[in-house]
Structure formats: structure tokens, C-alpha cells
Design an enzyme around this catalytic site. Structure first.
Site, short mmCIF file in Angstrom:
data_model
loop_
_atom_site.label_atom_id
_atom_site.label_comp_id
_atom_site.label_asym_id
_atom_site.label_seq_id
_atom_site.Cartn_x
_atom_site.Cartn_y
_atom_site.Cartn_z
N ASP A 8 0.88 -1.17 0.00
CA ASP A 8 0.00 0.00 0.00
C ASP A 8 0.92 1.23 0.00
OD1 ASP A 8 0.90 0.35 2.60
OD2 ASP A 8 -1.09 0.35 3.52
N CYS A 65 3.31 -2.86 4.03
CA CYS A 65 2.42 -1.78 4.44
C CYS A 65 3.10 -1.06 5.59
CB CYS A 65 1.02 -2.30 4.78
SG CYS A 65 0.91 -3.41 6.18
N THR A 67 2.87 -1.47 8.86
CA THR A 67 3.33 -2.40 9.91
C THR A 67 3.56 -3.82 9.41
OG1 THR A 67 1.04 -2.94 10.41
CG2 THR A 67 2.06 -1.16 11.71
N HIS A 98 9.73 -24.14 9.15
CA HIS A 98 8.77 -24.87 9.99
C HIS A 98 7.33 -24.73 9.50
CE1 HIS A 98 11.45 -25.08 13.86
NE2 HIS A 98 12.14 -25.28 12.74
N HIS A 133 7.26 -31.08 10.68
CA HIS A 133 6.72 -29.77 10.34
C HIS A 133 5.65 -29.89 9.25
CE1 HIS A 133 9.63 -28.05 12.95
NE2 HIS A 133 10.64 -28.54 12.25
C1 RB5 Z 1 -1.86 2.83 6.65
O1 RB5 Z 1 -1.92 4.00 7.37
C2 RB5 Z 1 -1.60 1.66 7.57
O2 RB5 Z 1 -2.69 1.47 8.42
C3 RB5 Z 1 -1.33 0.40 6.79
O3 RB5 Z 1 -0.25 0.61 5.95
C4 RB5 Z 1 -0.95 -0.82 7.61
O4 RB5 Z 1 0.07 -0.54 8.51
C5 RB5 Z 1 -2.04 -1.55 8.22
O5 RB5 Z 1 -1.84 -2.57 8.86
#
Ligand code: RB5
Length: 151
Positions: A8, A65, A67, A98, A133
Site C-alpha cells: 500500500d 504496508c 506495519t 517450519h 513440520h
Molecule cells: C496505513 O496508514 C496503515 O494502516 C497500513 O499501511 C498498515 O500498517 C495496516 O496494517
């Protein structure tokens, strides 16, 4: 090995860094977007990328993304996808060895470029070890199919 890569807006820059690495390594990949840092919705890109892994058109997926968390939650909704968010190389390697993970999700707001390349190296360089596994992954697959597997 063919890889699908997606992000994203919040993972876009890290995706570009990883694309440079894939090109350096002469690895075959397809980028299914997004194409800028303009705000977009990560599930759309998780669906596109994970769909290619689930259908067997690509072997592995790399998703980015902010996180890594949203991408992994969305990707794991598709049957056959075992997506993991990692920020340490041991987990990235173990996820392949695994868990037979087939999608690696990284967070641009969590890991820097150097660590991301180490995580990539760990993930791509490891293979599923099979044996006990395999049995455990088969149980995950049975869960996904709504079945119940007992020992
Ligand atoms: C975007 O702001 C953020 O929420 C997205 O990139 C991601 O981290 C969501 O899990």
C-alpha cells in the site's frame, strides 16, 4: 522461483528498495501495485498478490504496508496462504523452515531498509524442512478446510 510483490502507500518505498534487490539478484517477480505513496487500501493489494500465490501462479509473495500487520491479516483470508509478519531474521527463516510460510509481510514503519533486506534473505534462503513440520502444516490446512484432524 517467481515472486509477487505488492504494497500500500505506507509500504511503497520499502517495496521499491526490495524490488531493487530482486533485480540485483535476477529474481523473477511481478509487481501488482500500488504505484505511488497516494493513500490506498492494503486489502486490495493483499488480495491481488495473495491470489497469485494461492493459484500457484507465483511461488511466494512479499507484501509491504506500514506495519505488515494489515497485509498479513488480509492475505491470510485466502485459502492456501500462510502469511507472516516478521521483524527478525530468525522468525523469517523459521517461518519457511517450519511453517511453510508463502508470504512475507514487512512494515516500512517498523523495519529499516537494511533489516528488510536481511529478512528477505532469510525468507528466500530457507526451505520447508518437511517431516514433523509437514504434519503440523497439514493440520493447519485441515483447519482452513473446516475439517478436523486428530493424531
Ligand atoms: C496505513 O496508514 C496503515 O494502516 C497500513 O499501511 C498498515 O500498517 C495496516 O496494517
Amino acid at each position: 522461483m517467481k515472486i509477487v510483490i505488492a504494497s500500500d502507500h505506507a509500504g511503497y518505498r520499502l517495496k521499491l528498495a526490495v524490488i531493487r534487490e530482486l533485480i540485483d539478484r535476477r529474481l523473477e517477480f511481478v509487481d501488482v501495485g500500488c504505484n505511488s505513496t497516494d493513500a490506498c487500501d492494503y486489502p486490495d493489494y493483499a488480495q491481488r498478490a495473495a491470489g497469485l500465490v494461492a493459484s500457484g501462479e507465483t511461488d511466494l509473495g512479499l507484501l509491504f504496508c506500514g506495519t505488515g500487520v494489515g497485509m498479513s491479516i488480509a492475505a491470510n483470508k485466502l485459502r492456501g496462504i500462510r502469511a507472516v509478519v516478521c521483524s527478525d531474521p530468525f522468525s523469517a527463516r523459521s517461518a519457511r523452515r517450519h511453517n511453510d510460510a508463502n508470504v512475507l509481510c514487512l512494515g516500512e514503519r517498523v523495519v529499516g531498509e537494511g533489516l528488510a533486506l536481511e529478512l528477505l534473505d532469510a525468507f528466500l534462503g530457507a526451505e520447508h524442512e518437511g517431516g514433523r513440520h509437514r504434519r503440523r502444516v497439514d493440520k493447519i490446512i485441515a483447519l482452513e478446510q473446516g475439517g478436523r484432524e486428530t493424531d
